[in-house]
Design a protein around this motif. Structure first.
Motif, short mmCIF file in Angstrom:
data_model
loop_
_atom_site.label_atom_id
_atom_site.label_comp_id
_atom_site.label_asym_id
_atom_site.label_seq_id
_atom_site.Cartn_x
_atom_site.Cartn_y
_atom_site.Cartn_z
N MET A 177 0.82 -1.21 0.00
CA MET A 177 0.00 0.00 0.00
C MET A 177 0.86 1.26 0.00
SD MET A 177 -2.97 1.26 2.67
CE MET A 177 -4.13 0.02 2.08
N PHE A 178 1.93 1.25 0.79
CA PHE A 178 2.79 2.42 0.85
C PHE A 178 3.50 2.65 -0.49
CE2 PHE A 178 6.96 4.37 2.03
CZ PHE A 178 6.46 5.61 2.39
N ILE A 179 3.98 1.57 -1.10
CA ILE A 179 4.65 1.69 -2.40
C ILE A 179 3.67 2.23 -3.45
CG2 ILE A 179 5.98 0.51 -4.18
CD1 ILE A 179 7.34 0.59 -1.48
N CYS A 204 16.27 -5.13 1.25
CA CYS A 204 16.22 -4.09 0.23
C CYS A 204 15.79 -4.64 -1.12
CB CYS A 204 17.58 -3.41 0.11
SG CYS A 204 18.06 -2.43 1.54
N LYS A 205 16.31 -5.82 -1.47
CA LYS A 205 15.95 -6.43 -2.74
C LYS A 205 14.47 -6.80 -2.77
CE LYS A 205 20.46 -8.24 -4.14
NZ LYS A 205 21.27 -9.44 -4.40
N GLU A 206 13.94 -7.24 -1.63
CA GLU A 206 12.52 -7.58 -1.55
C GLU A 206 11.66 -6.33 -1.72
OE1 GLU A 206 9.21 -9.78 -1.46
OE2 GLU A 206 11.26 -10.58 -1.45
N LEU A 207 12.05 -5.24 -1.09
CA LEU A 207 11.32 -3.98 -1.24
C LEU A 207 11.42 -3.48 -2.67
CD1 LEU A 207 9.69 -1.72 0.06
CD2 LEU A 207 11.82 -0.70 0.87
N CYS A 208 12.58 -3.66 -3.27
CA CYS A 208 12.80 -3.25 -4.65
C CYS A 208 11.85 -3.99 -5.59
CB CYS A 208 14.25 -3.52 -5.03
SG CYS A 208 14.80 -2.71 -6.53
N LYS A 209 11.65 -5.28 -5.34
CA LYS A 209 10.75 -6.09 -6.17
C LYS A 209 9.32 -5.59 -6.11
CE LYS A 209 13.28 -10.50 -6.03
NZ LYS A 209 13.25 -11.89 -5.52
N GLU A 229 8.73 -2.97 -8.77
CA GLU A 229 9.10 -3.25 -10.16
C GLU A 229 7.94 -3.08 -11.14
OE1 GLU A 229 10.89 -7.10 -10.22
OE2 GLU A 229 12.86 -6.36 -9.56
N SER A 230 6.73 -3.44 -10.71
CA SER A 230 5.58 -3.34 -11.61
C SER A 230 5.01 -1.93 -11.69
CB SER A 230 4.48 -4.32 -11.16
OG SER A 230 4.00 -3.97 -9.87
N LEU A 231 5.45 -1.05 -10.80
CA LEU A 231 4.89 0.30 -10.72
C LEU A 231 5.82 1.37 -11.31
CD1 LEU A 231 3.51 0.14 -7.06
CD2 LEU A 231 2.22 -0.17 -9.18
N PHE A 232 7.11 1.07 -11.34
CA PHE A 232 8.10 2.04 -11.81
C PHE A 232 8.87 1.44 -12.98
CE2 PHE A 232 7.19 3.13 -7.43
CZ PHE A 232 7.13 4.51 -7.44
N VAL A 260 15.96 2.58 -4.98
CA VAL A 260 15.69 3.65 -5.94
C VAL A 260 14.62 3.20 -6.93
CG1 VAL A 260 16.68 5.14 -7.72
CG2 VAL A 260 18.08 4.45 -5.75
N PHE A 261 13.61 4.03 -7.12
CA PHE A 261 12.58 3.84 -8.13
C PHE A 261 12.57 5.05 -9.05
CE2 PHE A 261 10.40 1.58 -4.45
CZ PHE A 261 10.74 0.31 -4.89
#
Length: 225
Positions: free
Chosen positions: A154-156, A181-186, A189-192, A208-209
């Motif tokens: 939701m936050f992403i 960090c890699k999990e948050l990055c994933k 991925e579909s939004l940025f 980074v997005f």
């Protein structure tokens, strides 16, 4: 080292500490913010983020910026000085005591007519704001840990909804592991259009997005984790 002021609050004791041309806000042994009080453009902490912003702005212009977890305005100070006060900046800070100390000590002599200090919960603000931003820094901590709520879908999605079609989002992931960090990055991925983890010389990770097409050669030096 000179302690300019010390106040008690619910999570401990906030201290404004001065050493030479550096001014810092601390809560016990945890540093919240640090700035140079002279005419320096680059600020003493979050150097990696400052360099990333410079690389990004070689392609895109930042007109509106948001800092979630504003502290005492380290990155807003850099933005004001580096870009000659051309960026409208919203800095959201939950603790009213920190905002009061920021106004009293950390903005002296600064041109702050485009800086808006907002006393609000960062998650509530990004969910409800009608604004869109070209740059967002997520610098939210409880003590020295990033809250779990920062890792939620939701936050992403809220961040994505409030970024312009060409935009940069950076998470300060201090004390997070590379796997976290890699999990948050994933999650982004579909939004940025672009997402990656970067690490500074001290071993602190940042997520980074980026929205928009950006020349890979510009960000390649930062894709190092």
């Amino acid at each position: 080292m000179i302690i300019a002021e010390k106040i008690k609050e619910s999570c401990g004791a906030l201290s404004v500490v001065q050493r030479g041309n550096m001014l810092a806000l601390r809560n016990g042994n945890v540093g919240y913010s640090c700035i140079y009080t002279d005419d320096s453009i680059y600020q003493p902490i979050l150097i990696h983020i400052q360099k990333l912003i410079e690389a990004y702005t070689s392609v895109y212009t930042i007109k509106n910026a948001l800092v979630l977890g504003g502290g005492c305005c380290t990155i807003p100070r850099f933005l004001i000085k580096r870009y000659h006060n051309t960026i409208c900046i919203d800095s959201v800070e939950y603790q009213s005591e920190i905002i009061a100390l920021t106004r009293k000590y950390f903005l002296e002599g600064m041109n702050v007519d485009k800086l808006n200090l907002i006393n609000d919960d960062a998650y509530t603000y990004i969910h409800n704001t009608p604004k869109q931003y070209d740059f967002i820094l997520v610098d939210i901590f409880v003590g020295d840990m990033m809250p779990q709520k920062t890792h939620t879908d939701m936050f992403i999605k809220d961040l994505e909804c409030h970024t312009s079609c060409t935009s940069l989002v950076v998470f300060n992931a201090y004390k997070c592991s590379l796997d976290q960090c890699k999990e948050l990055c994933k999650q982004g991925e579909s939004l940025f259009d672009t997402s990656f983890v970067t690490v500074d010389s001290d071993g602190t990770y940042y997520i980074v997005f980026i929205k928009g097409n950006i020349d890979k050669s510009i960000i390649e030096p930062f894709i190092n984790a």
